[in-house]
Write an enzyme that holds these catalytic residues in place. Structure first.
Site, short mmCIF file in Angstrom:
data_model
loop_
_atom_site.label_atom_id
_atom_site.label_comp_id
_atom_site.label_asym_id
_atom_site.label_seq_id
_atom_site.Cartn_x
_atom_site.Cartn_y
_atom_site.Cartn_z
N LYS A 46 13.51 120.31 110.16
CA LYS A 46 15.00 120.73 109.84
C LYS A 46 15.72 119.61 109.06
O LYS A 46 16.67 120.03 108.55
CB LYS A 46 15.65 120.83 111.19
C1 LIG Z 1 13.21 125.06 114.16
C2 LIG Z 1 11.59 124.87 114.13
C3 LIG Z 1 10.75 125.79 113.93
C4 LIG Z 1 11.16 127.32 113.88
O1 LIG Z 1 12.03 127.29 112.74
P1 LIG Z 1 12.75 128.83 112.43
O2 LIG Z 1 13.46 128.30 111.01
O3 LIG Z 1 13.84 128.80 113.64
O4 LIG Z 1 11.91 129.92 112.25
C5 LIG Z 1 9.72 125.43 114.00
N1 LIG Z 1 9.01 124.24 114.44
C6 LIG Z 1 9.81 123.38 114.69
C7 LIG Z 1 9.15 122.01 114.90
C8 LIG Z 1 11.35 123.51 114.66
O5 LIG Z 1 11.84 122.25 114.95
#
Ligand SMILES: *Cc1c(COP(=O)(O)O)cnc(C)c1O
Length: 481
Positions: free
Chosen positions: A126
């Site tokens: 993120k």
């Molecule tokens: C947010 C997140 C996801 C999922 O991503 P999306 O964009 O919501 O599909 C997968 N792995 C981790 C570690 C995350 O923080």
């Protein structure tokens, strides 16, 4: 570049990138998308192959944000994507690459590798988008002479990525709600050790649902929201999605020698933000063979891509798993793909998502549209706790690589979709240290800890304990702005 809502609002109006940057949903409840996807020419694809991450980001984002002066955008991407920000790496060369590609080995007649997206400040992918958002917000707010107070709820990942992106930014404050004493010691330390005066951690006496309910209640108080310039940074934010498009290009260039080759990506998925960016990269002309959607036990998306049925889960059907950042009851970015799948027909999207609200889902199995899912390259699979543990163990034994639980879900599902001669790139979405309990279960050893995080649990923490009451949170915010 003009933007429209998936439900039709804004058609015939002008919405620039900067217009939609600070907002959330479109006024009709839909999500923003560009009126058409920019195409990448063969010459561009060749020229981009050797660019640095920051320059590649500039070239891609430029196509979506022509209202931002080119030189400003270039300086934004260069201050965001620098080695010093992505320094939680195994070696310095990786920091320079921002998203290094790590080859695991040969399986099923092809090469399987990990695209490392979690070398940023909070050790999860993120950061890739949120760091850009921090700089974009500061830039846009200064231009408009405005301020913004971001309100959010977190059980871990999103909140810390938002705080590390917004810390010290002019014109922005963050009010982040988390359930008091319910996050791991590591996650708590990550967030609460921030001493920046524009970051406020509110430890809510209650659970994560209480935190989310408070954010909803405050957001629904439109007068309070407007008077206090309240905003959010959730996963439907368009800038977050588009920032994620960049690393699909970067990963493609790292895994191939010429633009005649195709690759597949496997994406550990929850809210469909990450893989939606992969879909957009493909629509722009990146030679992607398959987009593999990997879910955990919360398999809303796997069910859709297997059967054509989209069914939102109830709270009782939403499981707390050991890949918690994928524990979702519905996928908030999914509507963007449905819009494209239905040939960009906003009236039908509106009807389907009314059905979601009224009947809890929709069924495209019988319609000709569902068959087109494969034309868009989508396939899927799901993983369980036992699969995660096995896959973590296997990756460590076979390749000496320690992977986190979400990446393990990805690798498990990727292995079900290998095609000879088509490189498979699994997106690594977090570092193992964030989910240490399962690492200890699988490997009977401690997870690797990047140097910057040694002793983080001992640092002084800044947070305020508040009651699970929206009026208390409103008063808290009003006093501090
Ligand atoms: C947010 C997140 C996801 C999922 O991503 P999306 O964009 O919501 O599909 C997968 N792995 C981790 C570690 C995350 O923080």
């Amino acid at each position: 570049m003009n933007y429209i809502s998936t439900r039709g609002a804004g058609i015939g109006e002008r919405h620039t990138f900067s217009d939609i940057l600070l907002g959330g949903l479109a006024k009709d409840g839909g999500l923003y998308l560009p009126t058409e996807y920019p195409r990448v020419t063969a010459d561009e694809l060749t020229a981009w192959r050797t660019l640095s991450y920051a320059d590649l980001a500039y070239e891609i984002l430029r196509k979506f944000s022509d209202d931002i002066p080119a030189e400003d955008l270039r300086s934004l991407t260069h201050s965001t994507y620098t080695a010093s920000v992505y320094s939680n790496v195994r070696d310095h060369e990786s920091a320079v690459q921002i998203t290094p590609l790590k080859t695991l080995g040969e399986e099923g007649g092809t090469t399987v590798s990990l695209l490392e997206l979690s070398n940023g400040p909070t050790l999860a992918f993120k950061d890739m988008a949120m760091q850009l958002l921090g700089n974009l917000f500061e830039y846009t707010l200064a231009k408009q002479g405005q301020t913004l107070n971001i309100l959010g709820a977190t059980s871990g990942d999103t909140g810390s990525a938002a705080e590390y992106a917004m810390r010290g930014k002019q014109g922005v404050r963050v009010f982040m709600l988390s359930p008091h004493q319910k996050m791991s010691a590591f996650q708590t330390a990550q967030m609460f050790s921030l001493q920046d005066p524009n970051i406020f951690n509110l430890a809510v006496v209650g659970n994560f649902d209480n935190c989310q309910d408070i954010v909803k209640a405050v957001s629904n108080d439109h007068a309070f929201k407007a008077a206090n310039k309240i905003g959010t940074v959730n996963s439907i934010n368009w800038a977050r999605v588009v920032a994620q498009v960049i690393y699909y290009f970067k990963g493609y260039f790292a895994a191939t020698k010429s633009n005649a080759e195709r690759v597949s990506f496997t994406v550990p998925s929850g809210n469909f933000g990450n893989v939606c960016a992969g879909h957009i990269a493909r629509m722009m002309g990146l030679p992607i063979e398959q987009l593999v959607v990997a879910t955990n036990e919360n398999d809303v998306l796997d069910e859709f891509f297997r059967t054509g049925i989209y069914r939102v889960r109830t709270a009782a059907e939403t499981y707390h798993t050991t890949s918690p950042s994928m524990d979702i009851s519905k996928a908030s970015n999914f509507e963007r793909f449905v819009f494209d799948l239905l040939g960009r027909d906003p009236a039908r999207v509106l009807q389907l998502f009314r059905d979601v609200e009224e009947k809890g889902g929709f069924d495209l199995a019988a319609s000709g549209d569902f068959a087109r899912v494969r034309e868009f390259g989508f396939v899927s699979g799901r993983s369980s706790h036992a699969d995660r543990v096995d896959t973590i163990r296997d990756a460590f034994k076979r390749y000496g690589t320690m992977i986190d639980t979400h990446t393990a879900d990805g690798l498990k599902v990727a292995r079900e979709h290998l095609k000879p001669g088509v490189p498979m790139i699994v997106l690594e979405t977090a570092q193992p240290i964030k989910f240490g309990e399962t690492i200890r279960e699988a490997l009977e050893r401690e997870p690797e800890r990047p140097a910057a995080f040694i002793g983080i649990e001992e640092l002084p923490q800044k947070f305020d304990i508040v009651a699970a009451d929206a009026s208390v949170v409103k008063a808290y915010i009003a006093e501090r702005i």
